[in-house]
Design a protein around this motif. Structure first.
Motif, PDB file in Angstrom:
ATOM      1  N   ALA A  16       0.827  -1.209   0.000  1.00 41.21           N
ATOM      2  CA  ALA A  16       0.000   0.000   0.000  1.00 41.21           C
ATOM      3  C   ALA A  16       0.861   1.259   0.000  1.00 41.21           C
ATOM      4  CB  ALA A  16      -0.942   0.001   1.201  1.00 41.21           C
ATOM      5  N   VAL A  17       1.909   1.266   0.794  1.00 36.33           N
ATOM      6  CA  VAL A  17       2.797   2.438   0.843  1.00 36.33           C
ATOM      7  C   VAL A  17       3.542   2.579  -0.472  1.00 36.33           C
ATOM      8  CG1 VAL A  17       4.830   3.441   1.973  1.00 36.33           C
ATOM      9  CG2 VAL A  17       3.032   2.363   3.352  1.00 36.33           C
ATOM     10  N   ILE A  79      16.105   9.271  -0.562  1.00 36.72           N
ATOM     11  CA  ILE A  79      15.261   9.835   0.477  1.00 36.72           C
ATOM     12  C   ILE A  79      14.692   8.675   1.282  1.00 36.72           C
ATOM     13  CG2 ILE A  79      13.207  11.231   0.954  1.00 36.72           C
ATOM     14  CD1 ILE A  79      13.827  12.426  -1.982  1.00 36.72           C
ATOM     15  N   MET A  80      15.030   8.625   2.552  1.00 36.91           N
ATOM     16  CA  MET A  80      14.543   7.568   3.428  1.00 36.91           C
ATOM     17  C   MET A  80      13.104   7.877   3.843  1.00 36.91           C
ATOM     18  SD  MET A  80      17.180   5.636   3.512  1.00 36.91           S
ATOM     19  CE  MET A  80      16.717   4.430   4.754  1.00 36.91           C
ATOM     20  N   VAL A  81      12.282   6.837   3.930  1.00 41.56           N
ATOM     21  CA  VAL A  81      10.885   6.981   4.335  1.00 41.56           C
ATOM     22  C   VAL A  81      10.632   5.983   5.456  1.00 41.56           C
ATOM     23  CG1 VAL A  81       8.493   6.877   3.576  1.00 41.56           C
ATOM     24  CG2 VAL A  81      10.261   7.576   1.957  1.00 41.56           C
ATOM     25  N   SER A  82      10.060   6.466   6.577  1.00 36.70           N
ATOM     26  CA  SER A  82       9.806   5.536   7.674  1.00 36.70           C
ATOM     27  C   SER A  82       8.788   6.061   8.663  1.00 36.70           C
ATOM     28  CB  SER A  82      11.104   5.249   8.433  1.00 36.70           C
ATOM     29  OG  SER A  82      10.853   4.348   9.483  1.00 36.70           O
ATOM     30  N   LYS A 104       6.502   8.755   7.787  1.00 39.60           N
ATOM     31  CA  LYS A 104       5.145   8.322   7.477  1.00 39.60           C
ATOM     32  C   LYS A 104       4.269   8.687   8.664  1.00 39.60           C
ATOM     33  CE  LYS A 104       6.761   4.090   5.192  1.00 39.60           C
ATOM     34  NZ  LYS A 104       6.802   2.628   5.330  1.00 39.60           N
ATOM     35  N   PRO A 105       3.034   9.020   8.488  1.00 41.23           N
ATOM     36  CA  PRO A 105       2.381   9.196   7.189  1.00 41.23           C
ATOM     37  C   PRO A 105       2.858  10.490   6.536  1.00 41.23           C
ATOM     38  CG  PRO A 105       0.877   9.793   8.951  1.00 41.23           C
ATOM     39  CD  PRO A 105       2.129   9.278   9.610  1.00 41.23           C
ATOM     40  N   VAL A 110       4.728  16.854   0.826  1.00 41.75           N
ATOM     41  CA  VAL A 110       5.999  16.545   1.494  1.00 41.75           C
ATOM     42  C   VAL A 110       6.888  15.728   0.568  1.00 41.75           C
ATOM     43  CG1 VAL A 110       7.023  15.180   3.375  1.00 41.75           C
ATOM     44  CG2 VAL A 110       5.125  16.735   3.847  1.00 41.75           C
ATOM     45  N   ILE A 111       6.311  14.757  -0.118  1.00 43.32           N
ATOM     46  CA  ILE A 111       7.082  13.913  -1.036  1.00 43.32           C
ATOM     47  C   ILE A 111       7.617  14.732  -2.207  1.00 43.32           C
ATOM     48  CG2 ILE A 111       6.921  11.962  -2.654  1.00 43.32           C
ATOM     49  CD1 ILE A 111       7.029  11.199   0.365  1.00 43.32           C
ATOM     50  N   GLU A 112       6.767  15.545  -2.813  1.00 43.93           N
ATOM     51  CA  GLU A 112       7.202  16.373  -3.950  1.00 43.93           C
ATOM     52  C   GLU A 112       8.281  17.374  -3.537  1.00 43.93           C
ATOM     53  OE1 GLU A 112       6.898  16.518  -7.269  1.00 43.93           O
ATOM     54  OE2 GLU A 112       5.736  14.684  -7.219  1.00 43.93           O
TER      55      GLU A 112
END
Length: 195
Positions: A16-17, A79-82, A104-105, A110-112
């Motif tokens: 999903a992520v 870019i680390m995502v957690s 996350k969330p 934020v991502i762009e």
């Protein structure tokens, strides 16, 4: 961006992520390659070098930090995502070569924004002279943040309130022209301007 196709890698063990990140990043002139685990991402580097990559921190087999250790310094921003991020982990990720750290969330904005900063190589660069503007206490706070300490840990170490740490931290970021701990760690690691 120019007419060049932008290649973006997304690696997350949560379907999903991974799908949500890919959907946020999709657009004209972009190719998104998704990977369900760190090893698949590493193996994909033999075929295509991405312009940027989003990499989950907590994955089975190889964590995001394990992936960074295996590939070493790379010519594209990661870019680390957690959802499990803490300051010490963010500091470690940046030291291992990550460009930024997103929690996350996340929102599409934020991502762009993280992607745009990474692609523009906006390294929040500050001249070595900027460190001179820090007070002794601000320099101590900068060093503590660089060691991965939280505001509460810093407050205990220096016997001050967490709110006072927040004030000093904001001043350090403002004087050095960085947005977050990742920017501070990059700046302190990058050159002779170390505090």
């Amino acid at each position: 961006m120019s007419d060049k196709t932008l290649h973006i890698a997304v690696t997350d063990d949560d379907d999903a992520v991974r799908d949500a990140l890919a959907a946020v990043l999709e657009g004209p002139g972009r190719t998104i390659r998704t990977h369900a685990h760190g090893l698949a991402f590493i193996e994909s580097l033999d075929d295509v070098t991405p312009d940027a990559a989003f990499l989950d921190l907590k994955m089975p087999v190889l964590t995001g930090l394990d992936v960074l250790r295996r590939i070493g310094r790379v010519p594209f921003p990661i870019i680390m995502v957690s959802a499990h991020g803490d300051i010490a982990t963010a500091v470690e990720a940046v030291r291992l070569g990550a460009y930024d750290f997103v929690e996350k969330p996340f929102t599409p904005d934020v991502i762009e924004t993280a992607l745009e900063r990474a692609l523009s190589k906006d390294k929040e660069a500050s001249s070595p002279e900027a460190f001179i503007t820090l007070t002794d206490r601000e320099a101590e706070i900068a060093h503590a943040l660089n060691r991965g300490l939280t505001n509460k840990e810093i407050a205990r170490e220096f016997e001050i309130s967490p709110r006072t740490v927040e004030i000093h931290r904001a001043r350090v970021f403002g004087k050095l022209g960085v947005r977050n701990v990742a920017g501070l760690v990059r700046l302190m690691a990058d050159g002779p301007g170390r505090v």
